[in-house]
Design an enzyme around this catalytic site. Structure first.
Site, PDB file in Angstrom:
ATOM      1  N   LYS A  14       0.845  -1.202   0.000  1.00  0.00           N
ATOM      2  CA  LYS A  14       0.000   0.000   0.000  1.00  0.00           C
ATOM      3  C   LYS A  14       0.872   1.240   0.000  1.00  0.00           C
ATOM      4  CE  LYS A  14       0.726   1.146   4.553  1.00  0.00           C
ATOM      5  NZ  LYS A  14       1.414   2.379   5.017  1.00  0.00           N
ATOM      6  N   ASP A 166      -2.670  -1.579  10.382  1.00  0.00           N
ATOM      7  CA  ASP A 166      -2.858  -1.595   8.931  1.00  0.00           C
ATOM      8  C   ASP A 166      -3.527  -2.866   8.425  1.00  0.00           C
ATOM      9  OD1 ASP A 166      -1.729   0.886   8.574  1.00  0.00           O
ATOM     10  OD2 ASP A 166       0.266   0.128   8.081  1.00  0.00           O
TER      11      ASP A 166
END
Length: 329
Positions: A14, A166
């Protein structure tokens, strides 16, 4: 119990397009305003259930340790290439917690092929953990048919939030059962509002052969009196406002630059390559810049490989959906 088939997927990395600190929490974390997008820089993860207890994890580099070490210009035993196989690895932690929560017999055999570097701010370990939860659930359902599918979302989301801030992002939008590329995250990063990009996002990422401690970066941060807002960026990404109006931001970039001398050259080289919106992702050390197309990103990445001073992993990337597709063999 019997052994399951192999379940496989490709956990993506990401990028944080925006990251602002809103407040320091009593639990030591920070209240965040961050925008994350999944990108097609991927690991490979293979999981199956076995009769032997515990998690037997094998780790290798997809391109080979020798090749990756050469790109980074480090020795093959350098710490940048070391990936733990015990419970320091979030994959092991995720599968152990899944075993405990579902009260499963037996254990797991896991093969993890790495591409995403560690200590980069790209969420590789978190993505691997999220994929391990998804694959583990699927494998458990094969060998334990009475496991209610209705418990899946609640179980995986709860475990993901427990394992890391996350991790829930990489599970995707389980509640709506849809594929998405982006999320606006608040809280410590676990409160997610997923959305679909109006247009694909293209970028070049540089991992400048340096690992940065997330804890050290946050310890050097100060919460601003007037935090910046991600609202305009969110509107632009969803096609509600003109893309020319948005700007990127990372409140962790300044303290990370003070911890690693490799970040500034990465940002400078990305800017000189004709790319826009050059920023660090997460707590670093990886940096990225946006491109207008996949062709521009590929050309810029090739140029940067010959001009960047020192070792680095340099990749053209584009946005991709989460979660990744599961394959069974």
């Amino acid at each position: 119990m019997t052994e399951s088939r192999w379940y496989s997927t490709s956990p993506p990395a990401k990028l944080n397009l925006f990251l602002e600190l809103l407040a320091r929490r009593d639990d030591g974390f920070h209240e965040l305003d961050t925008v994350m997008v999944a990108i097609d820089w991927r690991d490979e993860l293979h999981v199956r259930r076995t009769t032997n207890p515990g998690v037997q994890l094998s780790v290798d580099w997809t391109d080979g340790r020798t090749s990756v070490a050469a790109e980074l210009q480090v020795d093959e035993d350098n710490e940048l290439l070391l990936v733990p196989t015990d419970d320091k690895n979030l994959v092991v932690r995720a599968l152990n917690r899944l075993t405990e929560t579902l009260r499963l017999d037996g254990g797991w055999e896991v093969q993890l092929n790495k591409n995403i570097p560690s200590g980069a701010g790209m969420g590789g370990a978190s993505s691997d953990a999220a994929s391990a939860l998804q694959l583990g659930w699927a494998a458990a359902r094969e060998t334990q048919s009475d496991l209610p599918e209705t418990l899946k979302n609640e179980t995986l989301l709860s475990l993901a939030a427990e394992i890391g801030s996350d991790v829930p992002f990489f599970l995707g939008d389980l509640q709506a059962d849809r594929l998405v590329q982006c999320a606006h995250a608040t809280g410590r990063g676990e409160k997610l509002n997923f959305f679909t990009l109006a247009n694909p996002l293209h970028a070049v990422v540089i991992y400048p052969a340096a690992s940065v401690s997330t804890a050290q970066v946050y310890s050097r941060c100060q919460v601003p009196d007037s935090p910046q807002s991600s609202n305009e960026l969110l509107r632009a990404l969803q096609g509600i406002a003109a893309e020319s109006e948005f700007s990127l931001h990372n409140a962790l970039q300044a303290p990370a630059r003070g911890l690693s001398s490799r970040i500034d050259p990465a940002l400078e080289c990305l800017s000189k390559a004709g790319l826009t919106h050059c920023h660090m992702t997460g707590s670093g050390s990886a940096c990225f810049a946006l491109a207008d197309s996949s062709q521009q990103a590929a050309i810029a990445a090739e140029t940067l490989r010959s001009t960047f001073p020192g070792g680095a992993l340099i990749r053209p990337v584009m946005s991709c959906v989460v979660p990744s597709e599961i394959h069974i063999a």
